[in-house]
Structure formats: structure tokens, C-alpha cells
Design an enzyme around this catalytic site. Structure first.
Site, short mmCIF file in Angstrom:
data_model
loop_
_atom_site.label_atom_id
_atom_site.label_comp_id
_atom_site.label_asym_id
_atom_site.label_seq_id
_atom_site.Cartn_x
_atom_site.Cartn_y
_atom_site.Cartn_z
N LYS A 160 0.84 -1.18 0.00
CA LYS A 160 0.00 0.00 0.00
C LYS A 160 0.88 1.25 0.00
CE LYS A 160 0.81 1.45 3.38
NZ LYS A 160 1.79 1.73 4.41
N HIS A 252 -4.17 0.13 6.92
CA HIS A 252 -4.11 -0.64 8.17
C HIS A 252 -5.24 -0.33 9.16
CE1 HIS A 252 -0.23 -1.54 6.68
NE2 HIS A 252 0.45 -0.57 7.21
C1 BG6 Z 1 3.93 0.70 7.24
C2 BG6 Z 1 4.02 2.19 7.07
O1 BG6 Z 1 2.92 0.18 6.42
O2 BG6 Z 1 3.64 0.42 8.60
C3 BG6 Z 1 5.10 2.75 7.98
O3 BG6 Z 1 4.33 2.50 5.71
C4 BG6 Z 1 4.88 2.34 9.42
O4 BG6 Z 1 5.15 4.17 7.87
C5 BG6 Z 1 4.66 0.85 9.51
O5 BG6 Z 1 6.02 2.70 10.16
C6 BG6 Z 1 4.22 0.47 10.92
O6 BG6 Z 1 4.11 -0.92 11.01
P1 BG6 Z 1 4.25 -1.66 12.39
O7 BG6 Z 1 4.01 -3.09 12.08
O8 BG6 Z 1 5.64 -1.37 12.89
O9 BG6 Z 1 3.21 -1.07 13.30
#
Ligand code: BG6
Length: 468
Positions: A160, A252
Site C-alpha cells: 500500500k 491498516h
Molecule cells: C507501514 C508504514 O505500512 O507500517 C510505515 O508505511 C509504518 O510508515 C509501519 O512505520 C508500521 O508498522 P508496524 O508493524 O511497525 O506497526
């Protein structure tokens, strides 16, 4: 992973576009290393890393912090050797259409060496702006086909944000589907693949005490928060112009909302789960920009070298779901970078309209993964005083300190090799989530109005001062 069932995977070539990029180094390669270490991949598995630079696998792995998820961050030398021997780097420019037929030849040669048909997975870890041209080039060179002598599958894995707004997502989906059928496209949302997020469905499905009160008669509000301590790190090209709304909320965090509030299908199979998530997202009323807040951390403009940047690094939106079940429940989603702490959780506040007493149920996605229920109890003593008490489930305590559940990217890769699309977003889900945030995208486009600067390491912008 000792006690878990090992998936049975097919021979595969995993082609990573942008293998030297941040996402590949931070998530993909550590996940692949772990899969090799646990012996989960088929013996006929190869990684082909595409990069513009002339580089060897040894050089690449020398630069990557491969074992950040391992005990003491230490790599097992045998597993390390294995992943290096299974990885070949192929010099490739995604903008040069002449490179695609060469890639096809290269993949055919790998298959010939192995003597078996292999699934082909194209993992597009590349900036969204080169995505459409890359897909078209894959089609023109016949890379969307598969092994001629068997029934191996070819799949496209996409990070994404899928598109930039509603209109561009529609175009992208149409163009992609001219080259790859919908069932070949795996739109990654690694939050859906997190153990703690999958557990939300399991929790809802298997705990009847909550089933009857999972509605607006009992729930007053749902708040989803994903705060991060890190800034944008070195991802200037990716982040500038994308921002927090597209980076986390569109994908997300709206998926977290969907998993928390969708109607539970009787069977938790791929089609039913997709249909339920989609129906929920389609019932969310497009967000009102007047109730949205955005901010930018103080050093951001300097970091990206753009004194006029309007990209938000913090966003907060309020939402409503227009269904019998959820009407009038207050929903909020908040995310930001360079904040005090890394902290992702979903909080449901249950109230009794008669006496305003609240119970709170929190799904802790990260850190201290688990579930927390806040109850009201009698404080010991002669008086009838009431106090808060907690019931707490912690993954660590229940399943052991060493219980390492598969990392989300391991799960993404395993499911894509298997062809299980449950944890990936369908095109209709993607469109529904763009539709929800479209009014805010339009309101925030090309204007600095209402964007607050907040100190790095703080709690974010002062909300009250910002709500208009
Ligand atoms: C990614 C984003 O999809 O998810 C990032 O592009 C972000 O900016 C990351 O830091 C966060 O993922 P997690 O699993 O560390 O919460």
C-alpha cells in the site's frame, strides 16, 4: 514456532522489485531469513532481487540488519548461508521495458535448473508512482504467464498505498486487472497478518459472552490508535506527498476497524471474511473534514528538504457507521509519527445508559500484546466503594516468554506462496476505504490550513486547539 503446524508450500521464485529499499531491508528479508531458518519454504525456492545497482547477494546481506527479530539479534550461520545461496541479484531498471524480457529469460533459466515448475511471486516494493508502468511491462513481456509445462501460479504482491485517492485507485485496479486477474493480485496489509489482529476475529468468534453486547446498545465508542516513535526515517521519496492519512489510516487502521466491527460470518473462510469486511467498509459514512485533525512534526520539512511541505505526519479522524448495529457509536482513528511512544491499540468503551458506568475492552496490538478488560469491583472494606480492576491476557504470560508468533511479513509471504487471500485486501475493500477518506484528501490537498506543528517526541498536536 516449534508447536505450530508447518504450512506445506510449493516451489516458488520470489521476485523482489526494489530489494535494496527500506521495506525490503526492514521487513521482507528478515522475514524470509526466518522462513529459511525454520525450514518452512520448499526446497525449490529462489529469491531474485531486482536492483538498478550491480551488487551481489553477499554485498546486500552484508548491509542488512537481517536478524533484528531473532534472539539477541544474532543470525544462525547455517540459515544465513542458506538464504544467501538462495538469493540472486539481477540488475534491472523497472522503467526500462527492455529489461523485462531479460527477466523472463532469467526466471525460465532458474526453472530449467530446478527441473520443476515454480510459482512466481512478484513483490512490488517500489514507489506507487512507478507501479502502473511496471505492471504493464510485466504483461507486455509475458511475465504474467506461468510455467508452460505445469500448473504453477503467478501472483502479484503489492504494498500500500494502492493508489493516491479514489480516482487513481480505480484506474490502477482497472489497469492491473488487464494484466493480472483479481485472484492473482495480493494487496498486502501487514496489519491484517499480525497475530494480534487475527486474534480479534478468533476472540469475537469464540467468546459468546461478548457476542450479544457487540453493538450500539452497549458500546459507546471505539478508538483506534497507532502512534509511532520513529519519524519517516529515510523514506523521503515514499512519504512526502503520501502522509499519515494514506500511509496508515486508508489501509491498516480502517482494516482494524473492519475486523473489529464487521458482522461475523458463520464460517471464517476467505470469501465470507472478505465479504464481511467489505460490507462494513461500505457502510462507513465518508469522513467529515471538519472533524479531522492534522499535524506535522517540527523537523519534518527540513528532513524532506521541502519548506512548503503540506504532508501530515499526524492525523486524527472521526467516523460513523451507518448500520442498525453501529449507528451513534463514536469512532475515532488516530495515528502519528515522531510521538512519545510506539503504541497500537483498539479500545471499546461499554456503557450502561442508565448509570454511565463504563467497562473498557482493549486489544493491545503492540507493545505488550494482549487483551485488557477494565471492570468495576467493590473495594474491600465496610463502605460500598467501587474501584477499577483489570483482567489481563498477555501473549507473553500465557504462551511463554519465548513464544515467537510468526511475524506479519512471514505470514504475508507464506499465504501468498500458498495462494490464501484472506489476509489481503480485495479491490472492493481498497475502493471502499479510499471513499471513506476522500473528503479529507480533497480538503487537505495543497493547503497548509489547519496543519499544526508538534514537537518530535511529544504527544502530538493539541487536539482541542485544532478542532474547528
Ligand atoms: C507501514 C508504514 O505500512 O507500517 C510505515 O508505511 C509504518 O510508515 C509501519 O512505520 C508500521 O508498522 P508496524 O508493524 O511497525 O506497526
Amino acid at each position: 514456532m516449534e508447536d505450530t503446524v508447518k504450512p506445506s508450500l510449493e516451489p516458488s521464485i520470489i521476485v523482489i522489485f526494489g530489494i535494496t529499499g527500506d521495506l525490503s531491508q526492514r521487513y521482507l528479508l528478515p522475514a524470509l531469513y526466518h522462513l529459511f531458518k525454520d525450514g518452512l519454504l520448499h526446497e525449490h525456492t529462489e529469491i531474485v532481487g531486482l536492483t538498478r545497482q550491480a551488487m551481489t547477494a553477499d554485498e546486500l546481506f552484508g548491509k542488512v540488519e537481517l536478524c533484528i527479530n531473532e534472539v539477541d539479534n544474532i543470525c544462525d550461520p547455517v540459515a544465513l548461508k542458506r538464504i544467501i545461496s538462495k538469493t540472486q541479484l539481477f540488475q534491472f531498471d523497472p522503467n526500462n521495458s527492455d529489461d523485462y524480457p531479460k527477466l523472463l529469460e532469467h526466471l525460465n533459466a532458474i526453472e530449467a535448473t530446478h527441473g520443476v515448475c515454480m510459482n512466481r511471486l512478484y513483490y512490488l516494493s517500489i514507489p506507487p508512482k512507478v507501479f502502473a508502468a511496471t505492471v504493464q511491462n510485466l504483461g507486455k513481456a509475458g511475465l504474467n504467464g506461468s510455467c508452460e509445462h505445469g500448473n504453477a501460479k503467478t501472483r502479484l504482491l503489492v504494498e500500500k498505498p494502492f493508489g493516491y485517492d479514489l480516482a487513481s485507485a480505480e484506474t490502477l485496479i482497472k489497469e492491473t486487472n488487464e494484466v493480472f486477474a483479481e485472484e492473482q493480485v495480493f494487496r498486502i496489509d501487514h496489519y491484517l497478518a499480525k497475530e494480534t489482529v487475527q486474534n480479534i476475529l478468533t476472540f469475537r468468534h469464540n467468546n459468546p459472552i461478548f457476542a450479544d453486547i457487540w453493538n450500539n446498545q452497549h458500546i459507546a465508542s471505539i478508538d483506534i490508535i497507532a502512534s509511532e516513535k520513529i519519524g519517516i526515517e529515510n523514506r523521503v521519496n515514499f512519504y512526502e506527498g503520501v502522509g499519515a492519512l494514506r500511509d496508515l489510516i486508508q489501509s491498516h487502521l480502517l482494516q482494524l476497524l473492519a475486523v473489529t466491527t464487521m458482522d461475523l460470518p458463520s464460517e471464517l473462510d476467505n470469501d465470507s471474511i472478505h465479504a464481511a469486511r467489505q460490507a462494513l467498509l461500505e457502510a462507513v459514512v465518508p469522513a467529515d473534514p471538519a472533524e479531522a485533525i492534522r499535524g506535522q512534526y517540527d523537523t519534518y520539512k527540513q528532513e524532506v528538504g521541502n519548506p512548503d511541505s503540506t504532508t501530515e505526519t499526524y492525523a486524527r479522524i472521526n467516523l460513523r457507521i451507518d448500520t442498525e448495529r453501529w449507528r451513534n457509536v463514536a469512532l475515532s482513528i488516530t495515528t502519528g509519527k515522531a510521538l512519545q511512544e510506539k503504541h497500537t491499540e483498539i479500545t471499546l468503551t461499554f456503557t450502561s445508559p442508565a448509570d454511565k458506568i463504563a467497562n473498557v475492552l482493549t486489544f493491545r496490538i503492540h507493545p505488550n500484546e494482549g487483551i485488557h478488560v477494565q471492570l468495576r469491583v467493590k473495594k474491600p472494606g465496610f463502605d460500598d466503594e467501587v474501584a477499577d480492576a483489570a483482567m489481563d491476557f498477555s501473549y507473553k504470560q500465557t504462551f511463554g516468554g519465548d513464544s515467537t508468533h510468526p511475524d506479519a511479513y512471514e505470514r504475508v509471504l507464506v499465504d501468498a506462496v500458498k495462494g490464501d487471500r484472506t489476509l489481503f485486501s480485495s479491490s472492493r475493500e481498497v475502493l471502499a476505504s479510499w471513499r471513506i477518506i476522500e473528503p479529507i484528501i480533497q480538503a487537505w490537498r495543497d493547503t497548509n490550513e489547519g496543519i499544526a506543528t508538534y514537537a518530535s517526541g511529544s504527544a502530538g498536536p493539541n487536539d482541542e486547539a485544532l478542532v474547528q
